[in-house]
Scaffold this motif. Sequence first.
Motif, PDB file in Angstrom:
ATOM      1  N   LYS A 118       0.826  -1.213   0.000  1.00  0.00           N
ATOM      2  CA  LYS A 118       0.000   0.000   0.000  1.00  0.00           C
ATOM      3  C   LYS A 118       0.858   1.260   0.000  1.00  0.00           C
ATOM      4  CE  LYS A 118      -4.061  -1.993   2.294  1.00  0.00           C
ATOM      5  NZ  LYS A 118      -4.880  -1.997   3.533  1.00  0.00           N
ATOM      6  N   LYS A 119       2.006   1.192   0.659  1.00  0.00           N
ATOM      7  CA  LYS A 119       2.878   2.369   0.731  1.00  0.00           C
ATOM      8  C   LYS A 119       3.543   2.682  -0.601  1.00  0.00           C
ATOM      9  CE  LYS A 119       6.946   4.180   3.145  1.00  0.00           C
ATOM     10  NZ  LYS A 119       7.953   3.932   4.217  1.00  0.00           N
ATOM     11  N   TYR A 120       4.007   1.634  -1.298  1.00  0.00           N
ATOM     12  CA  TYR A 120       4.802   1.871  -2.504  1.00  0.00           C
ATOM     13  C   TYR A 120       4.023   1.698  -3.804  1.00  0.00           C
ATOM     14  CZ  TYR A 120       8.915   2.032   0.484  1.00  0.00           C
ATOM     15  OH  TYR A 120       9.833   2.401   1.431  1.00  0.00           O
ATOM     16  N   PHE A 121       2.837   1.118  -3.748  1.00  0.00           N
ATOM     17  CA  PHE A 121       2.012   0.970  -4.947  1.00  0.00           C
ATOM     18  C   PHE A 121       0.614   1.510  -4.660  1.00  0.00           C
ATOM     19  CE2 PHE A 121       5.139  -2.516  -5.176  1.00  0.00           C
ATOM     20  CZ  PHE A 121       5.747  -2.213  -6.390  1.00  0.00           C
ATOM     21  N   SER A 122       0.558   2.743  -4.204  1.00  0.00           N
ATOM     22  CA  SER A 122      -0.720   3.332  -3.785  1.00  0.00           C
ATOM     23  C   SER A 122      -1.669   3.528  -4.957  1.00  0.00           C
ATOM     24  CB  SER A 122      -0.472   4.682  -3.098  1.00  0.00           C
ATOM     25  OG  SER A 122       0.259   5.551  -3.948  1.00  0.00           O
ATOM     26  N   ASP A 123      -1.116   3.540  -6.193  1.00  0.00           N
ATOM     27  CA  ASP A 123      -1.979   3.734  -7.359  1.00  0.00           C
ATOM     28  C   ASP A 123      -2.587   2.422  -7.845  1.00  0.00           C
ATOM     29  OD1 ASP A 123       0.498   2.717  -8.090  1.00  0.00           O
ATOM     30  OD2 ASP A 123       0.471   3.679 -10.068  1.00  0.00           O
ATOM     31  N   GLY A 124      -2.246   1.310  -7.175  1.00  0.00           N
ATOM     32  CA  GLY A 124      -2.752   0.015  -7.623  1.00  0.00           C
ATOM     33  C   GLY A 124      -4.253  -0.096  -7.417  1.00  0.00           C
ATOM     34  N   ALA A 125      -4.927  -0.612  -8.429  1.00  0.00           N
ATOM     35  CA  ALA A 125      -6.383  -0.741  -8.346  1.00  0.00           C
ATOM     36  C   ALA A 125      -6.783  -2.019  -7.625  1.00  0.00           C
ATOM     37  CB  ALA A 125      -6.987  -0.725  -9.747  1.00  0.00           C
ATOM     38  N   ALA A 126      -5.901  -2.999  -7.639  1.00  0.00           N
ATOM     39  CA  ALA A 126      -6.237  -4.305  -7.057  1.00  0.00           C
ATOM     40  C   ALA A 126      -5.645  -4.444  -5.666  1.00  0.00           C
ATOM     41  CB  ALA A 126      -5.713  -5.421  -7.952  1.00  0.00           C
ATOM     42  N   SER A 127      -6.280  -5.229  -4.853  1.00  0.00           N
ATOM     43  CA  SER A 127      -5.719  -5.520  -3.536  1.00  0.00           C
ATOM     44  C   SER A 127      -4.617  -6.556  -3.700  1.00  0.00           C
ATOM     45  CB  SER A 127      -6.804  -6.052  -2.605  1.00  0.00           C
ATOM     46  OG  SER A 127      -7.142  -7.387  -2.960  1.00  0.00           O
ATOM     47  N   LEU A 128      -3.729  -6.633  -2.725  1.00  0.00           N
ATOM     48  CA  LEU A 128      -2.638  -7.606  -2.796  1.00  0.00           C
ATOM     49  C   LEU A 128      -3.188  -9.030  -2.788  1.00  0.00           C
ATOM     50  CD1 LEU A 128       0.385  -8.062  -2.936  1.00  0.00           C
ATOM     51  CD2 LEU A 128       0.468  -7.948  -0.437  1.00  0.00           C
ATOM     52  N   HIS A 129      -4.298  -9.248  -2.099  1.00  0.00           N
ATOM     53  CA  HIS A 129      -4.912 -10.579  -2.088  1.00  0.00           C
ATOM     54  C   HIS A 129      -5.319 -11.003  -3.503  1.00  0.00           C
ATOM     55  CE1 HIS A 129      -4.977 -11.175   2.225  1.00  0.00           C
ATOM     56  NE2 HIS A 129      -5.428  -9.940   2.383  1.00  0.00           N
ATOM     57  N   ASP A 130      -5.791 -10.059  -4.308  1.00  0.00           N
ATOM     58  CA  ASP A 130      -6.163 -10.372  -5.693  1.00  0.00           C
ATOM     59  C   ASP A 130      -4.922 -10.679  -6.527  1.00  0.00           C
ATOM     60  OD1 ASP A 130      -8.844 -10.007  -5.164  1.00  0.00           O
ATOM     61  OD2 ASP A 130      -8.814  -7.883  -5.719  1.00  0.00           O
ATOM     62  N   ILE A 131      -3.876  -9.870  -6.357  1.00  0.00           N
ATOM     63  CA  ILE A 131      -2.655 -10.053  -7.148  1.00  0.00           C
ATOM     64  C   ILE A 131      -2.007 -11.394  -6.840  1.00  0.00           C
ATOM     65  CG2 ILE A 131      -0.372  -9.098  -7.669  1.00  0.00           C
ATOM     66  CD1 ILE A 131      -1.472  -6.363  -6.874  1.00  0.00           C
ATOM     67  N   ARG A 132      -2.068 -11.820  -5.591  1.00  0.00           N
ATOM     68  CA  ARG A 132      -1.455 -13.095  -5.199  1.00  0.00           C
ATOM     69  C   ARG A 132      -2.060 -14.273  -5.956  1.00  0.00           C
ATOM     70  NH1 ARG A 132      -2.150 -14.863  -0.047  1.00  0.00           N
ATOM     71  NH2 ARG A 132      -0.040 -15.697   0.200  1.00  0.00           N
ATOM     72  N   ARG A 133      -3.241 -14.100  -6.476  1.00  0.00           N
ATOM     73  CA  ARG A 133      -3.921 -15.190  -7.167  1.00  0.00           C
ATOM     74  C   ARG A 133      -3.912 -14.996  -8.685  1.00  0.00           C
ATOM     75  NH1 ARG A 133      -6.904 -18.037  -3.411  1.00  0.00           N
ATOM     76  NH2 ARG A 133      -8.521 -18.686  -4.855  1.00  0.00           N
TER      77      ARG A 133
END
Length: 525
Positions: free
Chosen positions: A226-241
């Motif tokens: 969240k700190k370094y990719f604040s512009d990301g639209a997806a949550s990390l839980h989504d990216i992990r999959r």
Amino acid sequence: MSRGFSSLGILTLLFVCLLEPKIVKSENILGIFSYTFGSSYLLIEPYLNLLVQRGHQLTIISAVTHLPHIEGAHHIRVARLDQQMQDLLDYDYEFEVTKWMEAQFVSDYFFNCSKFVLEDPGVQELIHNKSVEFSMVILEAAHTDALYGFAQHFNAPLVGIAAFGSAWNIDFLAGNSAPSVYEPMSALGYSPGLSLLEKWYNLIFITEERLVERFIYLPRQIDLYKKYFSDGAASLHDIRRRFSLILINQHFSLGRVRSNVPNLVEVAGMHLAGQPDPLGDELRAFIEGAEHGVIYFSMGLQVLEKWLPPGLPEIMINSFKKLKQRVIWKWSDGSIANNTSNVYVSGLLPQREILNHPNVKLFITHGGLLSIIEAAHYAVPILSLPLFFDQFQNTKRMEKMGVARSLEILNISQEIVVQAIEDMLNNSSYKQRALDLSERFHDQPMSPIDTAIWWTEYVLRHKGADHMRIAEQEMSLMQYYNVDIISVLFGRIGFTVLIVIFLGWKLVTLATRNLEYRFNWLMVR
């Protein structure tokens, strides 16, 4: 005329063959490797070299000292990863640790790995460069989850490398989240078995690990993301999959048979494509002059001598003095072999070339995965002294196949070591089974490195190859675990049971009330 045409055709064919490695569409690939150990870089170096040779443009984020410069690649070196390694060298490892202590240590270690990469000035410049595009992001599959944000940031397919083999967490990342009693991430306290009670214990053990990951590992990685990719639209839980492909450093012939989904590809032995260091003249003469053969003893690149139990070096050297075989020992202090003519000691040894020599009869090792793979490749029996993490499971698999024995490193003596060595050298079944294992391991349609490259470029050709992921990603939890079918099959039975229980409870209640009424009536009389 025909002779001239034939010569021209041959020259053209030769020219095409020479160019063949680069007859692929060149892509920009980002590789992020936060390893602080040299052995992990041994695994990926040949892979990265071959990607460059095939014409791809590589940007590689790594430690400064452990990954050699790859010609044609753009390197971003993170100096604090090297400092992380130094901090680890200064760490006083305890043998008596709990699973909680181990989890906390691992969490801190990988948090720092992710943090040091993300806060590096060169990496920050890359992240904020609007003109940079990548067709793929390759990184270590497990634990450094915050780094998955690079795939989201550059809108690129995510490819993982599981350097330490697979476990339930790798299955989850690949989309195969079906409940299983496969191996855990850590073997500390794990005791696999076949009885119903043992299987339940294993399932509980892995469930505990999932809770540890969810509440210890992940929260800090999510904060970094969240700190370094604040512009990301997806949550990390989504990216992990969203992993398109995970290359696993294992192979079923090595005793680790698993139900892999299509985007899990086994590439154990990928590091063997690298050029091995040669034997020096002195070492070669020592090996070839051994009338009764040679034993090779190494506790790997990442096991520090200060982490070994007190007194172990003395036990080993006194054991070796009693053998008729010669011993090559990877150890930093050469003085330990003073007045011992049959022991050769060096802090840096060409392990692959030693194991490849026909005069080497036994490999004494900590049971690290690369060492296990190399022993299988060169058909050398193993005497294992596992210390921590995956080494216990690696050793158990080799024992089960009859190519290894293990000793408890906290409970050994000269007599135990000498007897184990002599038993293995005098029992020809260990060598025969090692030869059989080596034959099975070599019998593959493509070399491990070619397999890794082919599937990597397959994902590039098919823009992420979403069709390789299991359909579970498009299903609800109820559908995936067939809860709807279970409801149809068992709903009536369950409903009937509930009615019977309810009626029974009502009858008991009425009977109790009736007894109370009659008792009260008698008391009044």
